[in-house]
Design a protein around this motif. Structure first.
Motif, PDB file in Angstrom:
ATOM      1  N   MET A 202       0.807  -1.223   0.000  1.00 58.25           N
ATOM      2  CA  MET A 202       0.000   0.000   0.000  1.00 58.25           C
ATOM      3  C   MET A 202       0.847   1.283   0.000  1.00 58.25           C
ATOM      4  O   MET A 202       0.607   2.178  -0.821  1.00 58.25           O
ATOM      5  CB  MET A 202      -0.904  -0.048   1.236  1.00 58.25           C
ATOM      6  N   PRO A 203       1.846   1.376   0.880  1.00 60.34           N
ATOM      7  CA  PRO A 203       2.616   2.628   0.900  1.00 60.34           C
ATOM      8  C   PRO A 203       3.351   2.909  -0.405  1.00 60.34           C
ATOM      9  O   PRO A 203       3.693   4.050  -0.679  1.00 60.34           O
ATOM     10  CB  PRO A 203       3.624   2.407   2.042  1.00 60.34           C
ATOM     11  N   LEU A 204       3.598   1.833  -1.198  1.00 64.06           N
ATOM     12  CA  LEU A 204       4.333   2.044  -2.446  1.00 64.06           C
ATOM     13  C   LEU A 204       3.428   2.420  -3.597  1.00 64.06           C
ATOM     14  O   LEU A 204       3.901   2.877  -4.639  1.00 64.06           O
ATOM     15  CB  LEU A 204       5.086   0.763  -2.828  1.00 64.06           C
ATOM     16  N   SER A 205       2.108   2.217  -3.433  1.00 68.63           N
ATOM     17  CA  SER A 205       1.232   2.255  -4.605  1.00 68.63           C
ATOM     18  C   SER A 205       1.278   3.600  -5.321  1.00 68.63           C
ATOM     19  O   SER A 205       1.338   3.645  -6.547  1.00 68.63           O
ATOM     20  CB  SER A 205      -0.197   1.926  -4.175  1.00 68.63           C
ATOM     21  N   GLN A 206       1.288   4.688  -4.542  1.00 64.22           N
ATOM     22  CA  GLN A 206       1.283   6.008  -5.189  1.00 64.22           C
ATOM     23  C   GLN A 206       2.561   6.245  -5.990  1.00 64.22           C
ATOM     24  O   GLN A 206       2.535   6.784  -7.087  1.00 64.22           O
ATOM     25  CB  GLN A 206       1.109   7.100  -4.136  1.00 64.22           C
ATOM     26  N   MET A 207       3.685   5.805  -5.419  1.00 63.04           N
ATOM     27  CA  MET A 207       4.951   5.999  -6.113  1.00 63.04           C
ATOM     28  C   MET A 207       4.984   5.192  -7.410  1.00 63.04           C
ATOM     29  O   MET A 207       5.399   5.682  -8.463  1.00 63.04           O
ATOM     30  CB  MET A 207       6.093   5.567  -5.199  1.00 63.04           C
ATOM     31  N   ILE A 208       4.511   3.920  -7.337  1.00 62.77           N
ATOM     32  CA  ILE A 208       4.521   3.071  -8.526  1.00 62.77           C
ATOM     33  C   ILE A 208       3.633   3.691  -9.604  1.00 62.77           C
ATOM     34  O   ILE A 208       3.986   3.738 -10.785  1.00 62.77           O
ATOM     35  CB  ILE A 208       4.036   1.655  -8.175  1.00 62.77           C
ATOM     36  N   CYS A 209       2.453   4.193  -9.192  1.00 62.37           N
ATOM     37  CA  CYS A 209       1.537   4.794 -10.158  1.00 62.37           C
ATOM     38  C   CYS A 209       2.203   5.982 -10.854  1.00 62.37           C
ATOM     39  O   CYS A 209       2.087   6.147 -12.074  1.00 62.37           O
ATOM     40  CB  CYS A 209       0.268   5.282  -9.452  1.00 62.37           C
ATOM     41  N   THR A 210       2.895   6.791 -10.075  1.00 69.60           N
ATOM     42  CA  THR A 210       3.562   7.948 -10.669  1.00 69.60           C
ATOM     43  C   THR A 210       4.645   7.504 -11.637  1.00 69.60           C
ATOM     44  O   THR A 210       4.780   8.027 -12.736  1.00 69.60           O
ATOM     45  CB  THR A 210       4.189   8.802  -9.556  1.00 69.60           C
ATOM     46  N   LEU A 211       5.419   6.483 -11.201  1.00 68.88           N
ATOM     47  CA  LEU A 211       6.536   6.030 -12.036  1.00 68.88           C
ATOM     48  C   LEU A 211       6.047   5.388 -13.322  1.00 68.88           C
ATOM     49  O   LEU A 211       6.727   5.442 -14.341  1.00 68.88           O
ATOM     50  CB  LEU A 211       7.383   5.025 -11.253  1.00 68.88           C
ATOM     51  N   ALA A 212       4.858   4.791 -13.246  1.00 64.80           N
ATOM     52  CA  ALA A 212       4.353   4.097 -14.427  1.00 64.80           C
ATOM     53  C   ALA A 212       4.151   5.051 -15.591  1.00 64.80           C
ATOM     54  O   ALA A 212       4.137   4.623 -16.742  1.00 64.80           O
ATOM     55  CB  ALA A 212       3.047   3.393 -14.086  1.00 64.80           C
ATOM     56  N   TRP A 213       4.003   6.334 -15.306  1.00 66.22           N
ATOM     57  CA  TRP A 213       3.794   7.303 -16.388  1.00 66.22           C
ATOM     58  C   TRP A 213       5.077   7.973 -16.838  1.00 66.22           C
ATOM     59  O   TRP A 213       5.054   8.908 -17.608  1.00 66.22           O
ATOM     60  CB  TRP A 213       2.770   8.358 -15.969  1.00 66.22           C
ATOM     61  N   LYS A 214       6.228   7.475 -16.286  1.00 59.32           N
ATOM     62  CA  LYS A 214       7.522   8.027 -16.724  1.00 59.32           C
ATOM     63  C   LYS A 214       8.123   7.045 -17.717  1.00 59.32           C
ATOM     64  O   LYS A 214       8.685   6.027 -17.341  1.00 59.32           O
ATOM     65  CB  LYS A 214       8.469   8.170 -15.527  1.00 59.32           C
ATOM     66  N   PHE A 215       7.968   7.361 -18.994  1.00 61.14           N
ATOM     67  CA  PHE A 215       8.426   6.404 -19.999  1.00 61.14           C
ATOM     68  C   PHE A 215       9.902   6.613 -20.299  1.00 61.14           C
ATOM     69  O   PHE A 215      10.412   7.724 -20.175  1.00 61.14           O
ATOM     70  CB  PHE A 215       7.624   6.557 -21.286  1.00 61.14           C
ATOM     71  N   PRO A 216      10.593   5.542 -20.734  1.00 62.57           N
ATOM     72  CA  PRO A 216      11.972   5.730 -21.193  1.00 62.57           C
ATOM     73  C   PRO A 216      11.993   6.657 -22.391  1.00 62.57           C
ATOM     74  O   PRO A 216      11.004   6.740 -23.138  1.00 62.57           O
ATOM     75  CB  PRO A 216      12.405   4.324 -21.572  1.00 62.57           C
ATOM     76  N   PRO A 217      13.118   7.357 -22.655  1.00 62.70           N
ATOM     77  CA  PRO A 217      13.161   8.381 -23.698  1.00 62.70           C
ATOM     78  C   PRO A 217      12.724   7.891 -25.077  1.00 62.70           C
ATOM     79  O   PRO A 217      11.995   8.573 -25.773  1.00 62.70           O
ATOM     80  CB  PRO A 217      14.628   8.800 -23.709  1.00 62.70           C
ATOM     81  N   GLU A 218      13.136   6.677 -25.471  1.00 59.45           N
ATOM     82  CA  GLU A 218      12.815   6.246 -26.852  1.00 59.45           C
ATOM     83  C   GLU A 218      11.614   5.310 -26.872  1.00 59.45           C
ATOM     84  O   GLU A 218      11.519   4.459 -27.756  1.00 59.45           O
ATOM     85  CB  GLU A 218      14.006   5.543 -27.498  1.00 59.45           C
ATOM     86  N   THR A 219      10.710   5.463 -25.916  1.00 58.50           N
ATOM     87  CA  THR A 219       9.605   4.507 -25.829  1.00 58.50           C
ATOM     88  C   THR A 219       8.789   4.467 -27.114  1.00 58.50           C
ATOM     89  O   THR A 219       8.444   3.392 -27.615  1.00 58.50           O
ATOM     90  CB  THR A 219       8.678   4.896 -24.673  1.00 58.50           C
ATOM     91  N   ASP A 220       8.506   5.656 -27.685  1.00 57.36           N
ATOM     92  CA  ASP A 220       7.638   5.679 -28.881  1.00 57.36           C
ATOM     93  C   ASP A 220       8.228   4.853 -30.015  1.00 57.36           C
ATOM     94  O   ASP A 220       7.531   4.065 -30.644  1.00 57.36           O
ATOM     95  CB  ASP A 220       7.380   7.129 -29.317  1.00 57.36           C
ATOM     96  N   ASP A 221       9.570   5.004 -30.229  1.00 59.75           N
ATOM     97  CA  ASP A 221      10.211   4.220 -31.295  1.00 59.75           C
ATOM     98  C   ASP A 221      10.131   2.727 -30.981  1.00 59.75           C
ATOM     99  O   ASP A 221       9.863   1.911 -31.862  1.00 59.75           O
ATOM    100  CB  ASP A 221      11.686   4.623 -31.418  1.00 59.75           C
ATOM    101  N   ALA A 222      10.390   2.409 -29.690  1.00 55.05           N
ATOM    102  CA  ALA A 222      10.393   0.998 -29.316  1.00 55.05           C
ATOM    103  C   ALA A 222       9.023   0.375 -29.546  1.00 55.05           C
ATOM    104  O   ALA A 222       8.917  -0.748 -30.046  1.00 55.05           O
ATOM    105  CB  ALA A 222      10.799   0.851 -27.851  1.00 55.05           C
ATOM    106  N   VAL A 223       7.965   1.133 -29.198  1.00 56.03           N
ATOM    107  CA  VAL A 223       6.611   0.626 -29.399  1.00 56.03           C
ATOM    108  C   VAL A 223       6.358   0.377 -30.882  1.00 56.03           C
ATOM    109  O   VAL A 223       5.849  -0.682 -31.291  1.00 56.03           O
ATOM    110  CB  VAL A 223       5.582   1.622 -28.826  1.00 56.03           C
ATOM    111  N   CYS A 224       6.759   1.324 -31.708  1.00 58.86           N
ATOM    112  CA  CYS A 224       6.555   1.171 -33.154  1.00 58.86           C
ATOM    113  C   CYS A 224       7.316  -0.033 -33.684  1.00 58.86           C
ATOM    114  O   CYS A 224       6.794  -0.808 -34.496  1.00 58.86           O
ATOM    115  CB  CYS A 224       7.026   2.434 -33.885  1.00 58.86           C
ATOM    116  N   THR A 225       8.553  -0.185 -33.218  1.00 56.69           N
ATOM    117  CA  THR A 225       9.345  -1.315 -33.701  1.00 56.69           C
ATOM    118  C   THR A 225       8.685  -2.627 -33.316  1.00 56.69           C
ATOM    119  O   THR A 225       8.594  -3.562 -34.125  1.00 56.69           O
ATOM    120  CB  THR A 225      10.755  -1.254 -33.090  1.00 56.69           C
ATOM    121  N   THR A 226       8.218  -2.701 -32.072  1.00 54.52           N
ATOM    122  CA  THR A 226       7.591  -3.940 -31.616  1.00 54.52           C
ATOM    123  C   THR A 226       6.335  -4.233 -32.419  1.00 54.52           C
ATOM    124  O   THR A 226       6.016  -5.378 -32.716  1.00 54.52           O
ATOM    125  CB  THR A 226       7.222  -3.824 -30.124  1.00 54.52           C
TER     126      THR A 226
END
Lengths: 234, 621
Positions: A202-226
């Motif tokens: 429970m105490p971690l949930s807010q932090m994990i939720c926030t981190l989940a929206w921090k994408f790696p810099p080249e995420t868009d390219d990686a998604v397209c490649t996949t």
């Protein structure tokens, strides 16, 4: 019956306690480690710590959120949690067992308080289960374990109540005690692998939720490649 | 990587179980976790973890000698794994030793309190120094990964040769002095193993074992990571091993022949069988394989020969370290499962560290392919709950930690509860003497006791009036209470009052004011005397003083009562000049003479070890 009881109190209890403590430590550390990896890869490394902590505390002590949605259900839930945590930890008989094993104990509940807290926990567990069953919205969201958990949690409370407050024959007492111990051990073992793990996550949930929206810099390219759409506009 | 992951999961499980056992060992001690006894103080942990571990780590100094001193450049790929194995091996030895030492926190004593006459002192110092040398020798490898430590790395590289020399020197010293340890046990170690040149044999066998351990470890790790094995190098190592194993065989058998013990090999006893098995596995069969060129080059036979030498030489260390001494001491020792799992756990932890180093650092010329490096690998789902486990590295981490937790819990559950919840300290209860006219006084039932002629003492001291000479106090509602009723512990004084029992509701249930005077401070002075209530407590006319509520230990009580009286009587009896000497009571009594006594209701507890004297003396002297 004594042999079963001593087996349940001895090796089986040690097994379940070790699984509970180490299992919870395991998922906690795995979560922190995964969060750290996500943070290391994130393009934007800023985390609004103030917001994360205040939201986390808000969820940990959800007094503010009672009246947002289904207030009665929220109140029942909070009262249920209080009994669920306080009775097993501070019951006189349990503390005496810990005192025997560890050499130290802690303050215990007066008899009357323990009695009424047990009753209230049993009652609120039933009410919560009814609330989940009768409300179409929540039964739509429910999984199997959501129905099974309140039932499983009821078993040690009911059997413990019978053992502590009614005069039964010794054989009956031992039977209920065995069920009490075995059910509690089953709960211990299942906690780290089910939704009850929220007791440490429970105490971690807010932090994990926030981190989940921090994408790696080249995420868009990686998604397209996949997706086999390299070069396509995102 | 499936093979690696399966293997690592098994290793993590063993480490988990061993952790539970290890925690129990450090909290509750060696008695809970081992089957060691005073007669067999060195068991599996010394024989396998320490003696075997040091020998298994010999590959480090052997390979560095071959590469740096003899300039055999072709062995370069094997040097780093060998040094790493040696380093981790020594860490495992030190870790394993911590479990075995009764007071592990005193391990540093040898640094300050020197005993230069002790081989163990030399072994301790050498292991300590060599572990440091290995750390310095190996640390340039991980430092390669961090460019900011380049200066430290270059500094260490400058001292590479002195370090290698130092390492070889220290290894030579302590590999042999592990053998010197046993030179002080000529009567404990059977003649097939005991020899004045045991240190030399230990050194030669360590070289052979080092060579074959490097081969085995290379074969195994290449199989694990599905890489092509370094067969040609292993064949060359095998050629070197032929010489070492040959010398070892000649030295070992020659020594036995010179000492005139050759016939012992075929004596058909347990030791001779152990010796034949050991020599066949450790030297003869591997030598035969290695001497055949067709077999030597085949991977399968490389596996067999290297494993046999590794197993056989460790078996040799176990034999010397304690297994063969069992027939001399007559003790029966089988390692408990907890001992086995501590040993396995230490080895598994070292193996995990080895695999970690192989995956992260440049131990091999090319690192094993890492699936994490590919960002587009498919995610892994848990087979049961269908929960997404993330990428393979996360999935593996999840699996390893689960194995650890589950097996830790199993180990924790399997710990013998009755042993854990015992008080830990032997309470050494004194038990009553057995017999009638002759009492056999043996409070701790170890069958070393005193045959006390009870009737004879009564007769010599004027009949019934003499009881009070010894029976000076009565238990409540008892007459002529036994010695062991109050003196109920063998070696420690015991409380015969029981203050809390007198006050407890389930005890005597007496109010405080019954004994302590009301209105006064409640202490000994304000309290009643025992004899105020217990009228028959002190026997009238007794000469043994009752001063306080602590009764001396059983041993002390017997000695005080008997010795003082015997000393007093000495001038009166001219025909017994030895009356006040130990041997008067502690003398050998043949079993028959006691069992054939007219009133002899007792039987020996076990065996026929009845009475053994502290001092042997001829009858009539």
């Amino acid at each position: 019956m004594e042999a079963y009881l001593s087996f349940a109190k001895g090796p089986l209890f040690r097994l379940s306690l070790a699984v509970l403590i180490l299992g919870l430590a395991r998922i906690f550390l795995l979560d922190i480690f995964a969060a750290w990896q996500a943070w290391r890869r994130a393009g934007d490394k800023t985390i609004p710590w103030k917001l994360v902590i205040s939201r986390g505390l808000e969820w940990l002590f959800p007094v503010k959120r009672i009246f947002n949605n289904r207030p009665l259900y929220s109140v029942f839930s909070i009262l249920f949690h209080i009994g669920l945590l306080v009775v097993p930890i501070f019951l006189y008989a349990h503390v005496r067992l810990w005192e025997n094993a560890l050499g130290f104990g802690w303050p215990t509940l007066p008899y009357e308080v323990a009695y009424w807290l047990t009753v209230s926990t049993i009652v609120f567990a039933v009410l919560l289960l009814l609330g989940r069953l009768l409300s179409p919205r929540s039964s739509f969201l429910s999984r199997k374990q959501d129905y099974l958990w309140p039932l499983l949690l009821l078993v040690p409370f009911v059997t413990g109540f019978i053992c502590a407050h009614t005069a039964v024959a010794p054989a009956t007492y031992q039977f209920f005690m065995l069920v009490h111990i075995l059910a509690a051990e089953l709960i211990f073992i299942l906690i780290p692998f089910s939704k009850i793990a929220h007791c440490v996550l429970m105490p971690l949930s807010q932090m994990i939720c926030t981190l989940a929206w921090k994408f790696p810099p080249e995420t868009d390219d990686a998604v397209c490649t996949t997706l086999n759409k390299k070069g396509a506009p995102v | 990587m499936d093979r690696v992951q399966k293997f690592k999961t098994i290793l993590w499980s063993i480490v988990g179980l061993a952790t539970a056992v290890g925690i129990t060992r450090f909290i509750f001690g060696l008695g809970v976790t081992t089957n060691l006894t005073d007669a067999t103080p060195w068991g599996l942990w010394i024989g396998f973890d320490v003696m075997g571990g040091v020998a298994l780590a010999a590959g480090g100094f052997v390979l560095t000698a071959i590469f740096y001193i003899f300039k055999r450049e072709e062995f370069k790929p094997l040097v780093r794994p060998a040094v790493l194995t040696a380093f981790l091996g020594y860490l495992a030895v030190v870790g394993g030793l911590m479990f075995d030492l009764g007071l592990p926190w005193n391990i540093w004593h040898m640094i300050i309190y020197w005993n230069p006459h002790s081989p163990l002192f030399e072994v301790g110092w050498c292991v300590m120094l060599y572990t440091t040398v290995l750390l310095l020798e190996f640390s340039p490898v991980p430092l390669e990964e961090f460019s900011r430590y380049a200066k430290i790395r270059n500094f260490l590289m400058k001292f590479r040769f002195p370090l290698v020399m130092l390492g070889i020197m220290l290894s030579t010293l302590h590999q042999s002095s592990l053998g010197s340890l046993f030179l002080i046990m000529p009567y404990k170690l059977p003649p097939l193993w005991y020899t004045p040149i045991l240190p030399v044999q230990f050194f030669i066998s360590a070289v052979a074992l080092g060579l074959m351990m490097v081969s085995f470890e290379s074969l195994f790790s290449h199989w694990l990571y599905r890489r092509k094995s370094e067969g040609h190098l292993i064949e060359k190592l095998g050629k070197i091993a032929i010489w070492v194993l040959g010398i070892y065989l000649i030295v070992k058998l020659g020594d036995i022949i010179i000492r005139g013990q050759f016939g012992q090999i075929f004596a058909g006893t347990r030791e001779s069988n152990l010796f034949i098995i050991e020599l066949l596995i450790s030297a003869i069969i591997p030598l035969a394989i290695l001497l055949t060129p067709q077999l030597r080059s085949q991977s399968k036979w490389q596996w067999i020969s290297s494993f046999m030498v590794v197993f056989g030489m460790v078996f040799n260390r176990i034999n010397v370290g304690g297994l063969t001494m069992l027939s001399t001491t007559g003790d029966s020792y089988i390692p408990s499962w907890t001992e086995v799992f501590i040993s396995l756990g230490v080895v598994s932890a070292a193996a995990l560290a080895f695999l970690f180093a192989i995956e992260r650092f440049n131990i091999w010329e090319a690192r094993p392919r890492d699936p994490q490096a590919d960002p587009y690998t498919k995610p892994i789902f848990d087979g049961v709950s269908h929960v997404w486990l993330g990428n393979p590295s996360v999935a593996a981490r999840t699996r390893y930690s689960l194995a650890f937790v589950v097996f830790f819990a199993i180990g924790f559950a399997l710990m013998p509860g009755d042993r854990i919840y015992s008080r830990g300290v032997n309470q050494d209860v004194a038990l009553p003497a057995r017999g009638g006219q002759v009492l056999f006084i043996d409070g701790n039932r170890d069958n070393y006791g005193v045959a006390f002629d009870h009737q004879g003492h009564i007769n010599r001291n004027n009949g019934d009036s003499s009881c009070v000479l010894c029976h000076h106090m009565n238990m409540p509602k008892d007459k002529n209470s036994r010695c062991s009723d109050c003196h109920d512990r063998m070696y420690l004084a015991s409380d015969i009052f029981g203050h809390d029992w007198h006050a407890a509701p389930n005890g005597a249930k007496i109010k405080c004011n019954n004994c302590h005077q009301p209105g006064m401070q409640r202490n000994k002075e304000s309290a009643k005397q025992c004899r105020d209530c217990h009228l028959d407590l002190v026997v009238p006319g007794s000469t043994i003083a009752f001063e306080h509520t602590m009764a001396p230990s059983y041993v002390d009580a017997m000695h005080i009562a008997c010795v003082q009286c015997h000393k007093r009587m000495l001038p009166a009896v001219a025909d017994k000049p030895m009356l006040d000497k130990c041997v008067t009571c502690h003398h050998p009594v043949p079993e028959e003479s006691i069992t054939s006594l007219p009133d002899s209701r007792w039987q020996p507890a076990h065996g026929n070890r009845v009475v053994l004297p502290g001092i042997m003396i001829e009858e009539g002297k």
